[in-house]
Every structure is written in structure tokens, then in C-alpha cells.
Design an enzyme around this catalytic site. Structure first.
Site, mmCIF file in Angstrom:
data_model
loop_
_atom_site.group_PDB
_atom_site.id
_atom_site.type_symbol
_atom_site.label_atom_id
_atom_site.label_comp_id
_atom_site.label_asym_id
_atom_site.label_seq_id
_atom_site.Cartn_x
_atom_site.Cartn_y
_atom_site.Cartn_z
ATOM 1 N N GLU A 84 -19.138 85.006 30.531
ATOM 2 C CA GLU A 84 -18.736 83.767 30.088
ATOM 3 C C GLU A 84 -20.160 83.015 30.453
ATOM 4 O O GLU A 84 -20.146 83.148 31.776
ATOM 5 C CB GLU A 84 -17.549 82.863 30.738
ATOM 6 C CG GLU A 84 -17.199 83.741 32.271
ATOM 7 C CD GLU A 84 -16.336 85.187 32.040
ATOM 8 O OE1 GLU A 84 -16.221 85.922 31.326
ATOM 9 O OE2 GLU A 84 -15.426 84.884 32.704
ATOM 10 N N ASP A 124 -9.567 91.315 27.982
ATOM 11 C CA ASP A 124 -11.260 90.761 28.181
ATOM 12 C C ASP A 124 -12.457 91.735 29.069
ATOM 13 O O ASP A 124 -11.468 92.283 29.849
ATOM 14 C CB ASP A 124 -11.592 88.848 28.624
ATOM 15 C CG ASP A 124 -12.574 88.467 28.487
ATOM 16 O OD1 ASP A 124 -12.296 87.313 30.125
ATOM 17 O OD2 ASP A 124 -12.740 88.729 28.096
ATOM 18 N N ASN A 125 -13.522 91.085 29.191
ATOM 19 C CA ASN A 125 -14.857 92.379 29.950
ATOM 20 C C ASN A 125 -14.568 93.930 30.348
ATOM 21 O O ASN A 125 -14.678 94.022 31.458
ATOM 22 C CB ASN A 125 -13.700 91.559 31.782
ATOM 23 C CG ASN A 125 -13.637 90.184 32.026
ATOM 24 O OD1 ASN A 125 -12.988 90.116 31.933
ATOM 25 N ND2 ASN A 125 -14.739 89.077 31.661
ATOM 26 N N ASP A 154 -6.630 89.827 31.200
ATOM 27 C CA ASP A 154 -7.614 89.384 31.307
ATOM 28 C C ASP A 154 -7.301 89.310 32.641
ATOM 29 O O ASP A 154 -7.495 88.204 33.597
ATOM 30 C CB ASP A 154 -7.454 87.858 30.654
ATOM 31 C CG ASP A 154 -8.947 87.427 31.140
ATOM 32 O OD1 ASP A 154 -9.467 86.058 31.238
ATOM 33 O OD2 ASP A 154 -9.693 88.010 31.437
ATOM 34 N N LYS A 191 -9.506 94.449 36.721
ATOM 35 C CA LYS A 191 -9.284 95.034 35.492
ATOM 36 C C LYS A 191 -9.161 96.539 35.848
ATOM 37 O O LYS A 191 -8.516 96.785 35.059
ATOM 38 C CB LYS A 191 -11.015 95.117 35.252
ATOM 39 C CG LYS A 191 -11.574 93.482 35.872
ATOM 40 C CD LYS A 191 -11.393 92.704 34.377
ATOM 41 C CE LYS A 191 -11.331 91.221 34.793
ATOM 42 N NZ LYS A 191 -10.482 90.497 34.028
HETATM 43 O O1 LIG Z 1 -11.796 89.648 38.036
HETATM 44 C C1 LIG Z 1 -11.370 88.692 36.619
HETATM 45 N N1 LIG Z 1 -9.890 88.064 36.472
HETATM 46 C C2 LIG Z 1 -9.519 89.293 37.327
HETATM 47 C C3 LIG Z 1 -9.222 87.773 38.450
HETATM 48 C C4 LIG Z 1 -8.052 88.278 38.836
HETATM 49 O O2 LIG Z 1 -6.644 88.088 38.068
HETATM 50 C C5 LIG Z 1 -4.977 89.007 39.392
HETATM 51 N N2 LIG Z 1 -4.107 88.213 37.846
HETATM 52 C C6 LIG Z 1 -3.757 88.128 37.285
HETATM 53 C C7 LIG Z 1 -2.908 87.977 36.390
HETATM 54 C C8 LIG Z 1 -2.193 88.954 37.586
HETATM 55 C C9 LIG Z 1 -1.207 89.416 37.788
HETATM 56 N N3 LIG Z 1 -0.780 91.408 37.820
HETATM 57 C C10 LIG Z 1 -1.991 90.811 39.271
HETATM 58 C C11 LIG Z 1 -2.801 90.204 39.066
HETATM 59 C C12 LIG Z 1 -3.112 89.588 38.733
HETATM 60 C C13 LIG Z 1 -13.045 88.358 35.835
HETATM 61 C C14 LIG Z 1 -14.006 88.549 36.369
HETATM 62 C C15 LIG Z 1 -14.671 88.084 36.008
HETATM 63 C C16 LIG Z 1 -16.625 87.974 36.636
HETATM 64 C C17 LIG Z 1 -17.544 89.328 36.036
HETATM 65 C C18 LIG Z 1 -18.804 88.848 36.469
HETATM 66 C C19 LIG Z 1 -18.542 88.346 37.926
HETATM 67 F F1 LIG Z 1 -20.255 88.906 38.585
HETATM 68 C C20 LIG Z 1 -17.586 87.718 38.934
HETATM 69 C C21 LIG Z 1 -16.179 87.877 37.971
HETATM 70 C C22 LIG Z 1 -15.116 88.160 34.162
HETATM 71 C C23 LIG Z 1 -13.478 87.345 34.192
HETATM 72 O O3 LIG Z 1 -13.680 86.844 32.523
HETATM 73 C C24 LIG Z 1 -12.564 88.259 34.434
HETATM 74 O O4 LIG Z 1 -11.067 88.007 34.182
HETATM 75 MG MG LIG Z 2 -11.691 87.653 32.105
#
Ligand SMILES: O=C(NCCCOCn1ccc2cnccc21)c1cc(-c2ccc(F)cc2)cc(O)c1O
Ligand SMILES: [Mg+2]
Length: 214
Positions: A199, A169-170, A141, A144
Site C-alpha cells: 500500500e 493480504d501481504n 489481514d 501474518k
Molecule cells: O501487520 C499488519 N497487519 C496486522 C496488524 C495487527 O493485527 C492484529 N490483529 C488484528 C485482528 C486480530 C485478531 N487476532 C489476532 C491479532 C489480530 C500489516 C503490516 C504491514 C507492513 C508492511 C511493511 C512494513 F514495513 C510495515 C508494516 C502492511 C499490512 O498491509 C499489514 O496488514
Molecule cells: Mg494488510
């Protein structure tokens, strides 16, 4: 001075949830994000699918990539058997600080190891650092565009065993096209798509569940 969205989520938990009651923490975040401010938690609809996979797998070891505010961390940990361990990776220190407090409020700190940093750096170190052999369940999650390289990295590091489950997810929104292409066409995985919604919205999204065949 302006608060951050994660800080406002934590405030909603501390105001509306009961200490030591993970389900009330999950409910407080869902209420806030549905009625006050959208946030990128896996949410209640996809969360039910996550719950069913966790219950079915009954994992002793879980890796979560992408903690954010700890919503799915709490959701997963609340369903784990007593000696199970969940390692969750968060890149953003601000998010990690909030997640630690959300996890503490839920009373689940003893089941959860929150690690700050990048998946590419940490995945090769998890065995030696945490005495992990393999993961029974991985919840993807985070960024992406990291789902595919990190899946390959977990394979290379011997962190997956025959029967390990990847839950992503996603896979529709924002989307992980290269990951889906790989995992659905690889002879080393058996995949299943769970159609759902992004969500707190009506947009399509879904979870991809994949079994590593060894
Ligand atoms: O971007 C999303 N999640 C990621 C966050 C950064 O994560 C960075 N991150 C966290 C550990 C980690 C470890 N290593 C590298 C990067 C690392 C994410 C985005 C959306 C979304 C859907 C529609 C929209 F209009 C806008 C956003 C929905 C979701 O459910 C998501 O999960
Ligand atoms: Mg997500």
C-alpha cells in the site's frame, strides 16, 4: 497530548469525507496515507483487486480478520448485497474504537459487526455467537503468523464450505511464507496470486485468493 495515527486518520475522514458516502471515506483515507502518513490499510491498488473479488463472490457472509481503522471493512461492506453480513475482528481496542467511528461515518454500521479480541479465541465461537453457518468470503489481514493456524482452525470449526473464498493480504510484504506453502500445496485449495504493491509504495506485495474445495 499526542494523538495516535488511527486518530489522525479518523480526523482526515471527518474533515474530507461525506457522511454516508463510503467511497469518499475510502478516498479520504487513501489521500491521507499517500500524502501525509503511511498506514497499513490494504490501500487503493490492492483495494481494487479486493473490490473485484468481492463483486465476483457477491458474498452473503464475510469474515475480516484485522479491521485496523476500517478501510477494507468499509470497502467490502459498500459492495455487499442488502442482507449480507460482515463480521470483522480487531485485537487492539484503540483501533477498534476508531474503526467503529469510520464505519459509522460511512453509514455502514448496520452491515458490520465489529468484534474485539483474538482470532484464536473468537473463531471457535462465531457459529454460536452470530448464528453463522459458513463464510462465503474471508479476508485475512491480521498478524501474518496467524494466517495459517487460523485457516486450519476455520476448517476444523466447519466455517468453510465447498467454494468458500480466502483472500489474504501481504503474502509478500511483510510475507506469510508458511501460509503460502500450505495453501498452494494443499489438495483442498485452488490458489491464485494477484501481484500488486505494498500500500502507497513501490515495493512488491500481493493478494492470494484461494477457493476451499471441501
Ligand atoms: O501487520 C499488519 N497487519 C496486522 C496488524 C495487527 O493485527 C492484529 N490483529 C488484528 C485482528 C486480530 C485478531 N487476532 C489476532 C491479532 C489480530 C500489516 C503490516 C504491514 C507492513 C508492511 C511493511 C512494513 F514495513 C510495515 C508494516 C502492511 C499490512 O498491509 C499489514 O496488514
Ligand atoms: Mg494488510
Amino acid at each position: 497530548t499526542q494523538t495516535t495515527r488511527p486518530q489522525r486518520i479518523l480526523a482526515a475522514v471527518q474533515k474530507n469525507a461525506t457522511r454516508g458516502d463510503p467511497r469518499s471515506v475510502v478516498k479520504a483515507i487513501d489521500q491521507f496515507c499517500r500524502h501525509k502518513e503511511w498506514a497499513m490499510n490494504v490501500g487503493d491498488e490492492k483495494g481494487c483487486i479486493l473490490d473485484s473479488v468481492v463483486t465476483e463472490v457477491n458474498p452473503a457472509t464475510v469474515l475480516e480478520l484485522g479491521t485496523y481503522c476500517g478501510y477494507s471493512t468499509v470497502r467490502i461492506a459498500s459492495l455487499l448485497p442488502s442482507h449480507a453480513k460482515l463480521i470483522t475482528l480487531e485485537f487492539d481496542p484503540g483501533n477498534a474504537a476508531i474503526a467503529r467511528q469510520v464505519i459509522a461515518w460511512a453509514g455502514l454500521a448496520d452491515k458490520i459487526q465489529l468484534v474485539e479480541g483474538a482470532s484464536g479465541d473468537w473463531i471457535p465461537k462465531l457459529k454460536e455467537k452470530f448464528g453463522i453457518e459458513t463464510f462465503d468470503l474471508v479476508f485475512l489481514d491480521h498478524w501474518k503468523d496467524r494466517y495459517l493456524p487460523d485457516t486450519k482452525l476455520m476448517e476444523e470449526c466447519g466455517l468453510l464450505r465447498k467454494g468458500s473464498i480466502l483472500l489474504a493480504d501481504n503474502v509478500i510484504c511483510p510475507g506469510t511464507p508458511d501460509y503460502l506453502e500450505y495453501i498452494r500445496n494443499s489438495p483442498r485449495y485452488k490458489s491464485q496470486y494477484f501481484k500488486s504493491h505494498l500500500e502507497y509504495t513501490k515495493a512488491e506485495d500481493g493478494l492470494e485468493k484461494s477457493v476451499f474445495l471441501g
